[in-house]
Design a protein around this motif. Structure first.
Motif, PDB file in Angstrom:
ATOM      1  N   ILE A  16       9.444  19.245  60.394  1.00 34.27           N
ATOM      2  CA  ILE A  16      10.773  18.941  60.908  1.00 34.27           C
ATOM      3  C   ILE A  16      11.217  17.630  60.285  1.00 34.27           C
ATOM      4  O   ILE A  16      10.397  16.784  59.911  1.00 34.27           O
ATOM      5  CB  ILE A  16      10.834  18.875  62.450  1.00 34.27           C
ATOM      6  CG1 ILE A  16       9.867  17.834  63.000  1.00 34.27           C
ATOM      7  CG2 ILE A  16      10.587  20.232  63.065  1.00 34.27           C
ATOM      8  CD1 ILE A  16       9.992  17.637  64.506  1.00 34.27           C
ATOM      9  N   LEU A  27      14.141  22.308  60.703  1.00 33.90           N
ATOM     10  CA  LEU A  27      12.756  22.751  60.749  1.00 33.90           C
ATOM     11  C   LEU A  27      12.581  23.615  59.512  1.00 33.90           C
ATOM     12  O   LEU A  27      13.458  24.432  59.195  1.00 33.90           O
ATOM     13  CB  LEU A  27      12.489  23.562  62.012  1.00 33.90           C
ATOM     14  CG  LEU A  27      11.054  24.099  62.163  1.00 33.90           C
ATOM     15  CD1 LEU A  27      10.598  24.010  63.608  1.00 33.90           C
ATOM     16  CD2 LEU A  27      10.942  25.512  61.645  1.00 33.90           C
ATOM     17  N   ILE A  44      18.496  22.578  63.217  1.00 34.03           N
ATOM     18  CA  ILE A  44      18.218  22.421  64.644  1.00 34.03           C
ATOM     19  C   ILE A  44      19.040  21.236  65.145  1.00 34.03           C
ATOM     20  O   ILE A  44      19.485  20.406  64.358  1.00 34.03           O
ATOM     21  CB  ILE A  44      16.705  22.214  64.933  1.00 34.03           C
ATOM     22  CG1 ILE A  44      16.159  20.985  64.199  1.00 34.03           C
ATOM     23  CG2 ILE A  44      15.922  23.483  64.566  1.00 34.03           C
ATOM     24  CD1 ILE A  44      14.705  20.645  64.519  1.00 34.03           C
ATOM     25  N   GLU A  48      16.491  19.860  70.163  1.00 35.04           N
ATOM     26  CA  GLU A  48      15.401  20.682  69.630  1.00 35.04           C
ATOM     27  C   GLU A  48      14.446  19.836  68.791  1.00 35.04           C
ATOM     28  O   GLU A  48      13.224  19.991  68.889  1.00 35.04           O
ATOM     29  CB  GLU A  48      15.961  21.831  68.792  1.00 35.04           C
ATOM     30  CG  GLU A  48      16.675  22.873  69.632  1.00 35.04           C
ATOM     31  CD  GLU A  48      17.466  23.864  68.803  1.00 35.04           C
ATOM     32  OE1 GLU A  48      17.455  25.056  69.173  1.00 35.04           O
ATOM     33  OE2 GLU A  48      18.083  23.463  67.799  1.00 35.04           O
ATOM     34  N   PHE A  52      10.606  19.716  69.684  1.00 31.99           N
ATOM     35  CA  PHE A  52       9.609  20.176  68.718  1.00 31.99           C
ATOM     36  C   PHE A  52       8.667  19.042  68.326  1.00 31.99           C
ATOM     37  O   PHE A  52       7.493  19.269  68.041  1.00 31.99           O
ATOM     38  CB  PHE A  52      10.272  20.760  67.477  1.00 31.99           C
ATOM     39  CG  PHE A  52      11.130  21.974  67.741  1.00 31.99           C
ATOM     40  CD1 PHE A  52      11.004  22.719  68.906  1.00 31.99           C
ATOM     41  CD2 PHE A  52      12.061  22.375  66.812  1.00 31.99           C
ATOM     42  CE1 PHE A  52      11.786  23.837  69.142  1.00 31.99           C
ATOM     43  CE2 PHE A  52      12.849  23.500  67.028  1.00 31.99           C
ATOM     44  CZ  PHE A  52      12.722  24.224  68.190  1.00 31.99           C
ATOM     45  N   SER A  53       9.176  17.816  68.321  1.00 34.45           N
ATOM     46  CA  SER A  53       8.331  16.657  68.025  1.00 34.45           C
ATOM     47  C   SER A  53       7.315  16.420  69.136  1.00 34.45           C
ATOM     48  O   SER A  53       6.190  15.998  68.876  1.00 34.45           O
ATOM     49  CB  SER A  53       9.189  15.396  67.867  1.00 34.45           C
ATOM     50  OG  SER A  53      10.061  15.492  66.778  1.00 34.45           O
ATOM     51  N   SER A  55       6.251  18.805  71.458  1.00 33.00           N
ATOM     52  CA  SER A  55       5.432  19.953  71.862  1.00 33.00           C
ATOM     53  C   SER A  55       5.242  20.934  70.710  1.00 33.00           C
ATOM     54  O   SER A  55       6.195  21.607  70.300  1.00 33.00           O
ATOM     55  CB  SER A  55       6.088  20.682  73.033  1.00 33.00           C
ATOM     56  OG  SER A  55       5.441  21.906  73.287  1.00 33.00           O
ATOM     57  N   THR A  58       6.183  24.529  71.842  1.00 30.82           N
ATOM     58  CA  THR A  58       7.620  24.803  71.793  1.00 30.82           C
ATOM     59  C   THR A  58       8.064  25.053  70.355  1.00 30.82           C
ATOM     60  O   THR A  58       8.814  25.983  70.077  1.00 30.82           O
ATOM     61  CB  THR A  58       8.412  23.629  72.399  1.00 30.82           C
ATOM     62  OG1 THR A  58       7.988  23.436  73.746  1.00 30.82           O
ATOM     63  CG2 THR A  58       9.905  23.887  72.380  1.00 30.82           C
ATOM     64  N   ALA A  59       7.578  24.227  69.441  1.00 32.33           N
ATOM     65  CA  ALA A  59       7.951  24.373  68.031  1.00 32.33           C
ATOM     66  C   ALA A  59       7.441  25.680  67.451  1.00 32.33           C
ATOM     67  O   ALA A  59       8.178  26.369  66.729  1.00 32.33           O
ATOM     68  CB  ALA A  59       7.419  23.192  67.223  1.00 32.33           C
ATOM     69  N   THR A  60       6.203  26.047  67.753  1.00 33.72           N
ATOM     70  CA  THR A  60       5.639  27.256  67.147  1.00 33.72           C
ATOM     71  C   THR A  60       6.344  28.524  67.636  1.00 33.72           C
ATOM     72  O   THR A  60       6.403  29.509  66.903  1.00 33.72           O
ATOM     73  CB  THR A  60       4.117  27.364  67.361  1.00 33.72           C
ATOM     74  OG1 THR A  60       3.815  27.282  68.750  1.00 33.72           O
ATOM     75  CG2 THR A  60       3.373  26.293  66.601  1.00 33.72           C
ATOM     76  N   PHE A  62       9.575  28.703  68.097  1.00 31.68           N
ATOM     77  CA  PHE A  62      10.751  28.746  67.219  1.00 31.68           C
ATOM     78  C   PHE A  62      10.344  29.123  65.796  1.00 31.68           C
ATOM     79  O   PHE A  62      11.016  29.913  65.133  1.00 31.68           O
ATOM     80  CB  PHE A  62      11.476  27.400  67.238  1.00 31.68           C
ATOM     81  CG  PHE A  62      12.746  27.384  66.435  1.00 31.68           C
ATOM     82  CD1 PHE A  62      13.912  27.916  66.956  1.00 31.68           C
ATOM     83  CD2 PHE A  62      12.771  26.849  65.160  1.00 31.68           C
ATOM     84  CE1 PHE A  62      15.086  27.915  66.210  1.00 31.68           C
ATOM     85  CE2 PHE A  62      13.937  26.839  64.408  1.00 31.68           C
ATOM     86  CZ  PHE A  62      15.100  27.373  64.937  1.00 31.68           C
ATOM     87  N   VAL A  63       9.236  28.579  65.324  1.00 31.76           N
ATOM     88  CA  VAL A  63       8.731  28.896  63.987  1.00 31.76           C
ATOM     89  C   VAL A  63       8.504  30.397  63.855  1.00 31.76           C
ATOM     90  O   VAL A  63       8.863  31.010  62.844  1.00 31.76           O
ATOM     91  CB  VAL A  63       7.442  28.098  63.677  1.00 31.76           C
ATOM     92  CG1 VAL A  63       6.738  28.636  62.440  1.00 31.76           C
ATOM     93  CG2 VAL A  63       7.747  26.619  63.520  1.00 31.76           C
TER      94      VAL A  63
END
Length: 87
Positions: A16, A27, A44, A48, A52-53, A55, A58-60, A62-63
């Protein structure tokens, strides 16, 4: 465009950061086609980016949506005819 990674998660294969000319957050995920490996950049928002920074979980989530092409409307640079697949 000048993409500056702020956080790189090698194990989860995403980063990110901020696009320096526009100030937009992104991202990115690695992709590859028959000719080249490259990154796809998804826009993003600040909330967000912060989430994402903080957690990885949470990021994965979205990934995975990006890898499944469910977030294509957020692509900063639209892919060409020979679009790669997520690696």
């Amino acid at each position: 465009m000048k993409f500056k990674d702020i956080l790189v998660r090698k194990e989860e294969r995403f980063s990110i950061g901020i696009e320096e000319q526009t100030g937009k957050y992104y991202l990115s995920i690695p992709v590859a086609n028959n000719f080249v490996d490259y990154e796809e950049y998804y826009e993003i928002n600040k909330d967000e980016f912060d989430a994402f920074s903080a957690s990885v979980l949470t990021a994965t989530e979205f990934v995975q949506q990006c890898r499944s092409r469910e977030q294509d409307d957020r692509l900063i640079m639209k892919p060409g005819k020979d679009r790669g697949v997520a690696i």
